[in-house]
Design a protein around this motif. Structure first.
Motif, PDB file in Angstrom:
ATOM      1  N   PHE A 317       0.809  -1.230   0.036  1.00  0.00           N
ATOM      2  CA  PHE A 317      -0.076   0.109   0.097  1.00  0.00           C
ATOM      3  C   PHE A 317       0.752   1.147   0.105  1.00  0.00           C
ATOM      4  O   PHE A 317       0.552   2.092  -0.897  1.00  0.00           O
ATOM      5  CB  PHE A 317      -1.020   0.007   1.263  1.00  0.00           C
ATOM      6  N   ILE A 318       1.952   1.304   0.800  1.00  0.00           N
ATOM      7  CA  ILE A 318       2.703   2.550   0.975  1.00  0.00           C
ATOM      8  C   ILE A 318       3.379   2.676  -0.365  1.00  0.00           C
ATOM      9  O   ILE A 318       3.657   3.812  -0.853  1.00  0.00           O
ATOM     10  CB  ILE A 318       3.661   2.394   2.022  1.00  0.00           C
ATOM     11  N   PHE A 319       3.687   1.755  -0.913  1.00  0.00           N
ATOM     12  CA  PHE A 319       4.476   1.576  -2.311  1.00  0.00           C
ATOM     13  C   PHE A 319       3.512   2.195  -3.358  1.00  0.00           C
ATOM     14  O   PHE A 319       3.939   3.223  -4.250  1.00  0.00           O
ATOM     15  CB  PHE A 319       4.732  -0.013  -2.774  1.00  0.00           C
ATOM     16  N   PHE A 320       2.383   1.563  -3.434  1.00  0.00           N
ATOM     17  CA  PHE A 320       1.312   2.324  -4.124  1.00  0.00           C
ATOM     18  C   PHE A 320       0.992   3.633  -3.860  1.00  0.00           C
ATOM     19  O   PHE A 320       0.778   4.677  -4.775  1.00  0.00           O
ATOM     20  CB  PHE A 320      -0.187   1.462  -4.136  1.00  0.00           C
ATOM     21  N   PHE A 321       0.860   3.954  -2.599  1.00  0.00           N
ATOM     22  CA  PHE A 321       0.430   5.336  -2.148  1.00  0.00           C
ATOM     23  C   PHE A 321       1.502   6.293  -2.609  1.00  0.00           C
ATOM     24  O   PHE A 321       1.205   7.350  -3.148  1.00  0.00           O
ATOM     25  CB  PHE A 321       0.282   5.366  -0.617  1.00  0.00           C
ATOM     26  N   ALA A 322       2.916   6.046  -2.333  1.00  0.00           N
ATOM     27  CA  ALA A 322       3.619   6.862  -2.540  1.00  0.00           C
ATOM     28  C   ALA A 322       3.925   7.101  -4.325  1.00  0.00           C
ATOM     29  O   ALA A 322       4.381   7.996  -5.040  1.00  0.00           O
ATOM     30  CB  ALA A 322       5.027   6.507  -2.113  1.00  0.00           C
ATOM     31  N   GLY A 323       4.173   5.774  -4.711  1.00  0.00           N
ATOM     32  CA  GLY A 323       4.195   5.858  -6.377  1.00  0.00           C
ATOM     33  C   GLY A 323       3.086   6.573  -7.073  1.00  0.00           C
ATOM     34  O   GLY A 323       3.367   7.211  -8.410  1.00  0.00           O
ATOM     35  N   TYR A 324       1.946   6.501  -6.739  1.00  0.00           N
ATOM     36  CA  TYR A 324       0.674   6.895  -7.328  1.00  0.00           C
ATOM     37  C   TYR A 324       0.898   8.366  -7.515  1.00  0.00           C
ATOM     38  O   TYR A 324       0.949   9.261  -8.276  1.00  0.00           O
ATOM     39  CB  TYR A 324      -0.408   6.361  -6.664  1.00  0.00           C
ATOM     40  N   ASP A 325       0.923   9.099  -6.283  1.00  0.00           N
ATOM     41  CA  ASP A 325       0.828  10.463  -5.986  1.00  0.00           C
ATOM     42  C   ASP A 325       2.089  11.368  -6.105  1.00  0.00           C
ATOM     43  O   ASP A 325       2.004  12.308  -7.070  1.00  0.00           O
ATOM     44  CB  ASP A 325       0.065  10.796  -4.801  1.00  0.00           C
ATOM     45  N   THR A 326       3.221  10.853  -5.438  1.00  0.00           N
ATOM     46  CA  THR A 326       4.310  11.647  -5.475  1.00  0.00           C
ATOM     47  C   THR A 326       4.894  11.642  -6.925  1.00  0.00           C
ATOM     48  O   THR A 326       5.434  12.861  -7.152  1.00  0.00           O
ATOM     49  CB  THR A 326       5.284  11.214  -4.249  1.00  0.00           C
ATOM     50  N   VAL A 327       5.217  10.795  -7.402  1.00  0.00           N
ATOM     51  CA  VAL A 327       5.732  10.448  -8.758  1.00  0.00           C
ATOM     52  C   VAL A 327       4.970  11.457  -9.529  1.00  0.00           C
ATOM     53  O   VAL A 327       5.591  11.961 -10.722  1.00  0.00           O
ATOM     54  CB  VAL A 327       6.308   9.027  -9.188  1.00  0.00           C
ATOM     55  N   CYS A 328       3.683  11.198  -9.819  1.00  0.00           N
ATOM     56  CA  CYS A 328       2.930  11.935 -10.611  1.00  0.00           C
ATOM     57  C   CYS A 328       3.334  13.494 -10.549  1.00  0.00           C
ATOM     58  O   CYS A 328       3.205  14.130 -11.609  1.00  0.00           O
ATOM     59  CB  CYS A 328       1.337  11.533 -10.302  1.00  0.00           C
ATOM     60  N   ARG A 329       3.244  13.937  -9.393  1.00  0.00           N
ATOM     61  CA  ARG A 329       3.793  15.309  -9.236  1.00  0.00           C
ATOM     62  C   ARG A 329       4.855  15.787  -9.610  1.00  0.00           C
ATOM     63  O   ARG A 329       5.192  16.768 -10.328  1.00  0.00           O
ATOM     64  CB  ARG A 329       3.505  15.721  -7.832  1.00  0.00           C
ATOM     65  N   ALA A 330       5.959  14.877  -9.468  1.00  0.00           N
ATOM     66  CA  ALA A 330       7.465  15.065 -10.015  1.00  0.00           C
ATOM     67  C   ALA A 330       7.220  15.163 -11.557  1.00  0.00           C
ATOM     68  O   ALA A 330       7.844  15.898 -12.011  1.00  0.00           O
ATOM     69  CB  ALA A 330       8.249  14.079  -9.490  1.00  0.00           C
ATOM     70  N   LEU A 331       6.639  14.205 -12.335  1.00  0.00           N
ATOM     71  CA  LEU A 331       6.456  14.139 -13.548  1.00  0.00           C
ATOM     72  C   LEU A 331       5.705  15.591 -14.166  1.00  0.00           C
ATOM     73  O   LEU A 331       6.190  16.009 -14.897  1.00  0.00           O
ATOM     74  CB  LEU A 331       5.414  13.172 -14.075  1.00  0.00           C
ATOM     75  N   GLY A 332       4.802  15.941 -13.358  1.00  0.00           N
ATOM     76  CA  GLY A 332       4.284  17.185 -13.707  1.00  0.00           C
ATOM     77  C   GLY A 332       4.955  18.473 -13.967  1.00  0.00           C
ATOM     78  O   GLY A 332       4.846  19.278 -14.672  1.00  0.00           O
ATOM     79  N   PHE A 333       5.928  18.402 -12.650  1.00  0.00           N
ATOM     80  CA  PHE A 333       6.634  19.867 -12.498  1.00  0.00           C
ATOM     81  C   PHE A 333       7.792  19.531 -13.658  1.00  0.00           C
ATOM     82  O   PHE A 333       8.032  20.677 -14.135  1.00  0.00           O
ATOM     83  CB  PHE A 333       7.456  19.615 -11.159  1.00  0.00           C
TER      84      PHE A 333
END
Length: 523
Positions: A317-333
């Motif tokens: 879950f923490i792997f999913f939680f971190a990968g889903y949102d934080t990496v998404c925002r890094a890609l956006g920036f």
């Protein structure tokens, strides 16, 4: 008259309850900024300030200091500003600061309480050592192939659009991409969220990572203010629906794989395999992570940790939680910075073209050797760190000795809180000239060694830093390799340059959801 007196009495008691901790740091010879009744964080709750604006205000509130006392409502925290002191706390004297603060009350969130972020002491170290092999280079090579497949699907979706410039809300698009990457790399599931827009993986991930709604922010602040009462009333952050989905998904997947003897090198498979090894051989593992060398005397060196289904579900879950949102925002920036800095994008496209092959997908080694790609990703993570603030909890009494004129010893007690503003360190002009400028040259081979140690910490620092930086960086590189092979990223009418941060979300994100254009390249 009596009701008025009761009301006034209530207000008086509430006032003293809220302000009673405000002498905490002054009694310890620590300077603080200007305090309000509600501490330093009320503006975030009501979307008056973004988390970055709020943290930066606190960081700047006391000039020429190595630390500053702050208050998260009633909770005193020591905000560390000095890179040397960050090293001292997070590495050299780590045995005094090896836990994170509880985000949620003990036992309040089943999925959260057993993950690597929430675990404490010896148990944290045991689990860390158990799952660390999942992020070795050999495992990353396999996972990188899955990332390549997801990246190709992502690009093919937009290639089907025949408009000259396709306007894309990348917050949504990248979230769907990271969702699919996690589905494949964690569960071995093939999901195409750009096509199947309401698949359950995506909807549950969206619900779990919602930090913008007022109700979620109120819950977080209640956890900070009155954790025991919040736990007593069963206030949940993720909700029963999300918890049941992930628990059932993991337990059913484990059951099927074990019954059918299915072996996959995804995250779930690696954790199942780790459990089998302990069951089969009763393996006793001694950690070889160099970052633990300084703390071996404070933990049991022999690790013997059995992973239950709940443990595995929490880690996934923490792997999913971190990968889903934080990496998404890094890609956006990163997409925004490439659109706003066309010279950087052109140079990156040149490097990508030089490394393209007839097969189209880069190898693990190709990506690892792309110098400018690494510089662009590194600068993205400097200017827009995935996590703006990290914390530590004092696990046994500790004294910060004076160094600067006017300083006195600061005696920290067990359970005191430490804060490190990664954002503020990364944007401090004494460490980075013109810090608001997006400049990948900071990370060239020539300049990288000039960066002061412990001033570039996008994934945290020390033994309790993020376990998955390789994963996040590979994912960013894979997607942009494929995306820029076919498109240029360009500003559109809705694009805000300079980028403006959202004040509604506790997480660091753009107010315009990274709305940009994809313009097909003439190759």
């Amino acid at each position: 008259m009596i009701p008025i007196l009761i009301f006034l009495g209530f207000i008086t008691v509430l006032y003293f309850w809220l302000t009673s901790p405000h002498q905490y740091w002054s009694k310890r010879n620590v300077k603080t900024g200007k305090l309000s009744i509600f501490g330093d964080t009320l503006e975030i709750l009501f979307a008056k300030e973004s988390i970055i604006e709020n943290t930066q205000k606190l960081y700047d509130s006391v000039k020429d200091a190595r630390y500053v006392g702050v208050f998260q409502f009633r909770i005193p925290s020591l905000l560390i500003k000095s890179p040397e002191l960050i090293k001292q706390i997070c590495v050299r004297d780590f045995d005094h600061f090896f836990n994170h603060r509880n985000i949620f009350p003990e036992g309040a969130e089943q999925l959260w309480s057993r993950n690597l972020v929430a675990l404490k002491g010896q148990e944290w170290k045991n689990i860390r050592c158990t799952i660390s092999p999942s992020f070795t280079s050999s495992k990353m090579r396999y996972i990188f192939d899955l990332m390549n497949n997801n990246s190709q699907l992502f690009v093919q979706h937009f290639l089907q659009n025949h408009e000259k410039i396709v306007e894309v809300e990348f917050r949504d698009a990248f979230t769907r991409f990271t969702n699919d990457v996690i589905a494949s790399t964690a569960f071995g599931a093939n999901v195409d969220s750009l096509k199947e827009r309401n698949n359950e993986f995506y909807l549950m991930g969206k619900e779990a990572s919602d930090f913008a709604s007022f109700s979620k922010k109120v819950k977080l602040f209640l956890y900070f203010l009155i954790p025991r009462i919040s736990a007593f009333f069963g206030i949940e952050f993720f909700g029963e629906k999300v918890t049941s989905f992930f628990m059932n998904l993991v337990t059913e997947s484990i059951k099927i794989r074990e019954e059918r003897n299915i072996n996959r090198m995804d995250m779930l498979g690696l954790l199942i395999e780790a459990r089998k090894e302990y069951q089969k051989e009763k393996v006793v593992v001694e950690t070889k992570e160099s970052c633990f060398a300084a703390v071996e005397d404070h933990f049991d060196k022999n690790i013997e940790q059995y992973l239950t289904d709940a443990d595995i579900a929490s880690q996934v879950f923490i792997f999913f939680f971190a990968g889903y949102d934080t990496v998404c925002r890094a890609l956006g920036f990163m997409a925004h910075e490439l659109a706003a800095n066309s010279d950087v994008q052109e140079r990156l496209i040149e490097e990508i073209d030089e490394n393209r092959t007839a097969e189209g997908s880069p190898s693990f080694e190709t990506i690892a050797n792309m110098t400018y790609m690494d510089m662009v990703v590194s600068e993205t993570l400097r200017k827009w760190p995935l996590i703006a603030v990290v914390d530590r909890v004092v696990t046994k009494p500790y004294t910060i000795d004076p160094e600067l004129p006017g300083e006195k010893p600061v005696h920290l007690e067990k359970d005191d809180n430490i804060m490190i503003s990664i954002w503020s360190i990364h944007h401090d002009p004494q460490y980075y000239e013109n810090p608001e400028k997006f400049d990948p040259e900071r990370f060239s081979q020539k300049n990288r060694n000039n960066i002061q140690p412990y001033t570039y910490i996008p994934f945290g620092v020390g033994p309790r830093s993020c376990i998955g930086p390789r994963f996040a960086i590979l994912e960013m590189k894979a997607l942009f390799f494929h995306l820029l092979s076919y498109f240029k990223i360009v500003p559109v009418a809705k694009t805000r340059i300079p980028l403006e941060l959202s004040k509604k979300s506790i997480a660091l994100t753009s107010i315009d959801n990274f709305t940009l254009g994809l313009e097909k390249r003439n190759k």
